[in-house]
Design an enzyme around this catalytic site. Sequence first.
Site, PDB file in Angstrom:
ATOM      1  N   HIS A 250       0.850  -1.196   0.000  1.00  0.00           N
ATOM      2  CA  HIS A 250       0.000   0.000   0.000  1.00  0.00           C
ATOM      3  C   HIS A 250       0.881   1.240   0.000  1.00  0.00           C
ATOM      4  CE1 HIS A 250      -3.161   2.818   1.207  1.00  0.00           C
ATOM      5  NE2 HIS A 250      -3.984   1.912   0.736  1.00  0.00           N
TER       6      HIS A 250
ATOM      7  N   ASP B 238      -7.925  -4.958  -0.524  1.00  0.00           N
ATOM      8  CA  ASP B 238      -8.377  -5.802  -1.637  1.00  0.00           C
ATOM      9  C   ASP B 238      -8.009  -7.277  -1.481  1.00  0.00           C
ATOM     10  OD1 ASP B 238      -9.684  -3.864  -3.161  1.00  0.00           O
ATOM     11  OD2 ASP B 238      -7.756  -3.066  -3.829  1.00  0.00           O
TER      12      ASP B 238
HETATM   13  N1  COA Z   1       4.074  -8.077  -4.296  1.00  0.00           N
HETATM   14  C1  COA Z   1       5.383  -8.170  -4.557  1.00  0.00           C
HETATM   15  N2  COA Z   1       6.210  -7.111  -4.477  1.00  0.00           N
HETATM   16  C2  COA Z   1       5.684  -5.934  -4.124  1.00  0.00           C
HETATM   17  C3  COA Z   1       4.313  -5.792  -3.843  1.00  0.00           C
HETATM   18  C4  COA Z   1       3.503  -6.921  -3.934  1.00  0.00           C
HETATM   19  N3  COA Z   1       2.206  -6.844  -3.693  1.00  0.00           N
HETATM   20  N4  COA Z   1       4.084  -4.491  -3.526  1.00  0.00           N
HETATM   21  C5  COA Z   1       5.241  -3.860  -3.623  1.00  0.00           C
HETATM   22  N5  COA Z   1       6.214  -4.713  -3.987  1.00  0.00           N
HETATM   23  C6  COA Z   1       7.618  -4.418  -4.201  1.00  0.00           C
HETATM   24  C7  COA Z   1       7.783  -3.560  -5.451  1.00  0.00           C
HETATM   25  O1  COA Z   1       7.907  -4.355  -6.601  1.00  0.00           O
HETATM   26  C8  COA Z   1       8.993  -2.765  -5.140  1.00  0.00           C
HETATM   27  O2  COA Z   1      10.134  -3.545  -5.379  1.00  0.00           O
HETATM   28  P1  COA Z   1      11.422  -2.912  -6.131  1.00  0.00           P
HETATM   29  O3  COA Z   1      11.859  -1.793  -5.247  1.00  0.00           O
HETATM   30  O4  COA Z   1      12.351  -4.070  -6.209  1.00  0.00           O
HETATM   31  O5  COA Z   1      10.908  -2.438  -7.452  1.00  0.00           O
HETATM   32  C9  COA Z   1       8.909  -2.544  -3.645  1.00  0.00           C
HETATM   33  O6  COA Z   1       8.063  -3.582  -3.140  1.00  0.00           O
HETATM   34  C10 COA Z   1       8.299  -1.202  -3.284  1.00  0.00           C
HETATM   35  O7  COA Z   1       7.066  -1.127  -3.954  1.00  0.00           O
HETATM   36  P2  COA Z   1       6.405   0.168  -4.542  1.00  0.00           P
HETATM   37  O8  COA Z   1       5.687  -0.186  -5.790  1.00  0.00           O
HETATM   38  O9  COA Z   1       7.371   1.315  -4.575  1.00  0.00           O
HETATM   39  O10 COA Z   1       5.384   0.481  -3.422  1.00  0.00           O
HETATM   40  P3  COA Z   1       4.308   1.527  -3.556  1.00  0.00           P
HETATM   41  O11 COA Z   1       4.036   1.922  -2.167  1.00  0.00           O
HETATM   42  O12 COA Z   1       4.577   2.571  -4.520  1.00  0.00           O
HETATM   43  O13 COA Z   1       3.114   0.684  -4.212  1.00  0.00           O
HETATM   44  C11 COA Z   1       1.233  -0.652  -4.531  1.00  0.00           C
HETATM   45  C12 COA Z   1       2.010   0.258  -3.585  1.00  0.00           C
HETATM   46  C13 COA Z   1      -0.155  -0.805  -3.933  1.00  0.00           C
HETATM   47  C14 COA Z   1       1.122  -0.025  -5.924  1.00  0.00           C
HETATM   48  C15 COA Z   1       1.933  -2.013  -4.638  1.00  0.00           C
HETATM   49  O14 COA Z   1       2.160  -2.525  -3.363  1.00  0.00           O
HETATM   50  C16 COA Z   1       1.181  -3.021  -5.498  1.00  0.00           C
HETATM   51  O15 COA Z   1       1.275  -2.973  -6.721  1.00  0.00           O
HETATM   52  N6  COA Z   1       0.413  -3.951  -4.862  1.00  0.00           N
HETATM   53  C17 COA Z   1      -0.342  -4.957  -5.590  1.00  0.00           C
HETATM   54  C18 COA Z   1      -1.624  -4.378  -6.150  1.00  0.00           C
HETATM   55  C19 COA Z   1      -2.645  -4.032  -5.108  1.00  0.00           C
HETATM   56  O16 COA Z   1      -2.925  -4.789  -4.194  1.00  0.00           O
HETATM   57  N7  COA Z   1      -3.254  -2.839  -5.236  1.00  0.00           N
HETATM   58  C20 COA Z   1      -4.283  -2.345  -4.322  1.00  0.00           C
HETATM   59  C21 COA Z   1      -3.780  -1.261  -3.463  1.00  0.00           C
HETATM   60  S1  COA Z   1      -4.982  -0.743  -2.286  1.00  0.00           S
END
Ligand code: COA
Length: 387
Positions: free
Chosen positions: A268, A324
């Site tokens: 998140h 979710d």
């Molecule tokens: N599964 C595997 N790896 C994950 C992950 C997940 N659900 N969520 C984050 N990561 C990893 C990223 O790939 C990233 O790795 P990297 O630095 O090697 O590229 C690292 O953790 C940091 O993630 P980041 O995308 O910068 O975190 P964020 O805070 O910007 O993103 C989300 C948050 C929600 C976009 C992300 O966690 C995600 O895509 N989750 C899955 C989709 C989801 O459940 N969405 C609903 C949100 S309410």
Amino acid sequence: MSHQEPTKQNDDLKYNMRDMVVDSTSVSWVDGINGRLFYRGINIAELAAHATFEETAWLLLTGKLPTKSRLDSFQWGLSNMSHSQEKVIRIIEEFPQYSNPLLVLQTCLASLACIDREDEYFEEENYIEKVMRIISQTPVILSAAYRHYLGVPLLEPRSDLPFIENFIYMLFGKIPTKNQTRCMEIALIIQMDHGFNPSTFTARTVASTLANFYSATSAAVGALSGSLHGGASVLTLEMLEKAKQSGNVSVFVQNLLQSGGKIMGMGHRVYKTVDPRAIIFKDLLTQLTAKEEKTSDLKILNQIEEEARKYFKEKMLPIYVNVDFWSGSVYKKLGIHPVLYSAIFAAARMVGWCSHILELRQNNRVYSPLSNYNGEINIPYIPIEQR
Ligand code: COA
């Protein structure tokens, strides 16, 4: 503020709308460190345990829990404003059958700005009536759009039923049980508001120009329709099915993560611990799952979470389940089609969007941020024959 000539060096600045405070609000507060969410200061866990949809909506819209008489008149108003509007129904029926109910909602809200001529006469003291009309029309439009999608006859709303029962009745043509009603009510309560998420920010941006309430909420639905906002609950269910079919959940999770894939429903932008809404959705799923179910969603999701957490812990990543992770399985238990998951989210979030518009109207300033221009300037105009 001083204005500088644009230079390419400015491009190094990481401008974006993440992690930026853009305005103040007292509607809700997301405590990402401790995993708490407050509506007007009240923890959502308390609201999910004790409050009704209407009570929570009134709290968000006005800042205070309603008295008994206020609540009665608010409930009465919501039910009585839930009649279907002939012109809107005709619009829905004109759409191709495959139209997504969420996008139908966006279009119908925009149409209501033209149909609902009273909009011109609405003064500040009538704002609450305006938002009541929008909140009560949302399930009417969504259920009509859903039944149109299924190709079954549309149903008239029943003004004798409270908001949640009426919504479920309009979707399925059956009066829900007490348990189904309460599950849906809790699901809606905990998704009503969540700080300045993209759709709320969109609603505020549009409303800040003093555009009408329909235009602001219609734009918010548009923002919600993007796959980076709504939609992860459906993707979580798809992942769950693949995990079930793999026959070995732990190997499935390891393979997914090691190949750079993402666990849907985890991680998140704000929560660096378990999302409090996920805890409540898990409770709902536990209540809805029969003990004898061998390969229940609950059991498989627990295994996925456990396996993924081991991996993230090793990598020291603060990635935990979000709203979710369990929600899709709860909706599935309630017999709701995946095409409606984001639409239900919109029915809940409509209360939050309206609360933010009301808040903004109290002391409105147009949202007009600056941008970092990273193009050239003073380029001479070249006549067309010389290009
Ligand atoms: N599964 C595997 N790896 C994950 C992950 C997940 N659900 N969520 C984050 N990561 C990893 C990223 O790939 C990233 O790795 P990297 O630095 O090697 O590229 C690292 O953790 C940091 O993630 P980041 O995308 O910068 O975190 P964020 O805070 O910007 O993103 C989300 C948050 C929600 C976009 C992300 O966690 C995600 O895509 N989750 C899955 C989709 C989801 O459940 N969405 C609903 C949100 S309410």
